[in-house]
Design a protein around this motif. Structure first.
Motif, PDB file in Angstrom:
ATOM      1  N   THR A  71       0.841  -1.197   0.000  1.00  0.00           N
ATOM      2  CA  THR A  71       0.000   0.000   0.000  1.00  0.00           C
ATOM      3  C   THR A  71       0.874   1.243   0.000  1.00  0.00           C
ATOM      4  N   ALA A  72       1.924   1.214   0.813  1.00  0.00           N
ATOM      5  CA  ALA A  72       2.837   2.351   0.877  1.00  0.00           C
ATOM      6  C   ALA A  72       3.554   2.537  -0.455  1.00  0.00           C
ATOM      7  N   ALA A  73       3.985   1.447  -1.069  1.00  0.00           N
ATOM      8  CA  ALA A  73       4.665   1.541  -2.359  1.00  0.00           C
ATOM      9  C   ALA A  73       3.725   2.118  -3.409  1.00  0.00           C
ATOM     10  N   ASN A  74       2.460   1.720  -3.353  1.00  0.00           N
ATOM     11  CA  ASN A  74       1.457   2.230  -4.295  1.00  0.00           C
ATOM     12  C   ASN A  74       1.250   3.727  -4.103  1.00  0.00           C
ATOM     13  N   LYS A  75       1.165   4.163  -2.849  1.00  0.00           N
ATOM     14  CA  LYS A  75       0.981   5.593  -2.561  1.00  0.00           C
ATOM     15  C   LYS A  75       2.178   6.408  -3.043  1.00  0.00           C
ATOM     16  N   LYS A  76       3.395   5.926  -2.741  1.00  0.00           N
ATOM     17  CA  LYS A  76       4.598   6.650  -3.151  1.00  0.00           C
ATOM     18  C   LYS A  76       4.706   6.706  -4.671  1.00  0.00           C
ATOM     19  N   SER A  77       4.341   5.630  -5.325  1.00  0.00           N
ATOM     20  CA  SER A  77       4.378   5.591  -6.786  1.00  0.00           C
ATOM     21  C   SER A  77       3.417   6.612  -7.379  1.00  0.00           C
ATOM     22  N   GLY A  78       2.221   6.697  -6.811  1.00  0.00           N
ATOM     23  CA  GLY A  78       1.236   7.661  -7.312  1.00  0.00           C
ATOM     24  C   GLY A  78       1.690   9.088  -7.116  1.00  0.00           C
ATOM     25  N   LEU A  79       2.314   9.364  -5.963  1.00  0.00           N
ATOM     26  CA  LEU A  79       2.821  10.713  -5.707  1.00  0.00           C
ATOM     27  C   LEU A  79       3.959  11.053  -6.665  1.00  0.00           C
ATOM     28  N   ALA A  80       4.824  10.069  -6.934  1.00  0.00           N
ATOM     29  CA  ALA A  80       5.938  10.298  -7.854  1.00  0.00           C
ATOM     30  C   ALA A  80       5.430  10.570  -9.257  1.00  0.00           C
ATOM     31  N   LYS A  81       4.383   9.856  -9.679  1.00  0.00           N
ATOM     32  CA  LYS A  81       3.798  10.097 -10.988  1.00  0.00           C
ATOM     33  C   LYS A  81       3.251  11.506 -11.099  1.00  0.00           C
ATOM     34  N   LYS A  82       2.593  11.965 -10.044  1.00  0.00           N
ATOM     35  CA  LYS A  82       2.055  13.328 -10.061  1.00  0.00           C
ATOM     36  C   LYS A  82       3.181  14.360 -10.117  1.00  0.00           C
ATOM     37  N   LEU A  83       4.260  14.088  -9.398  1.00  0.00           N
ATOM     38  CA  LEU A  83       5.404  14.996  -9.405  1.00  0.00           C
ATOM     39  C   LEU A  83       6.047  15.031 -10.789  1.00  0.00           C
ATOM     40  N   ASN A  84       6.231  13.868 -11.406  1.00  0.00           N
ATOM     41  CA  ASN A  84       6.866  13.805 -12.712  1.00  0.00           C
ATOM     42  C   ASN A  84       5.983  14.367 -13.825  1.00  0.00           C
ATOM     43  N   ALA A  85       4.672  14.351 -13.621  1.00  0.00           N
ATOM     44  CA  ALA A  85       3.750  14.870 -14.639  1.00  0.00           C
ATOM     45  C   ALA A  85       3.712  16.406 -14.638  1.00  0.00           C
ATOM     46  N   MET A  86       4.355  17.030 -13.662  1.00  0.00           N
ATOM     47  CA  MET A  86       4.342  18.493 -13.592  1.00  0.00           C
ATOM     48  C   MET A  86       5.170  19.124 -14.701  1.00  0.00           C
ATOM     49  N   ALA A  87       6.130  18.427 -15.259  1.00  0.00           N
ATOM     50  CA  ALA A  87       7.058  19.006 -16.230  1.00  0.00           C
ATOM     51  C   ALA A  87       6.416  19.402 -17.516  1.00  0.00           C
TER      52      ALA A  87
END
Length: 87
Positions: A71-87
Motif C-alpha cells: 500500500t505504501a509503495a502504491n501511494k509513493k508511486s502515485g505521488l511520484a507520478k504526479k510529481l513527474n507529470a508536472m514538467a
C-alpha cells in the motif's frame, strides 16, 4: 465491560494502540495533502523538496504497522507520478 483482569488490560492496550494509529494516519494524510497542494499550485521546486519527507512519513507508517508495505509503495508511486507529470 470486561470482568477478567487480562481482558481489562487488553481493552487499555487496544485503546492506546488505536490512539497511536490515529495520530500516525492523521500525520500521513496531512503530509500527503500538503504535497498534493504544492503539485496543484504548480510549484515544482517546493514539491520536489517536499517529496522525500512525504515518502519518509509513509515509510514510518509502514514501520509502525499502520500501512502495509505494498500500500505504501502504491501511494509513493502515485505521488511520484504526479510529481513527474508536472514538467
Amino acid at each position: 465491560m470486561p470482568n477478567i483482569k487480562s481482558a481489562k488490560k487488553r481493552v487499555l492496550v487496544t485503546d492506546k494502540k488505536t490512539e497511536r494509529n490515529k495520530a500516525v494516519k492523521s500525520e500521513l494524510k496531512t503530509e500527503v495533502k500538503k504535497f498534493l497542494s504544492l503539485v496543484e499550485s504548480g510549484d515544482k521546486a517546493a514539491a520536489t523538496a517536499k517529496f522525500p519527507y512525504t515518502c519518509s512519513v509513509i515509510d514510518g507508517a509502514v514501520s509502525k504497522g499502520v500501512l502495509k508495505k505494498n500500500t505504501a509503495a502504491n501511494k509513493k508511486s502515485g505521488l511520484a507520478k504526479k510529481l513527474n507529470a508536472m514538467a
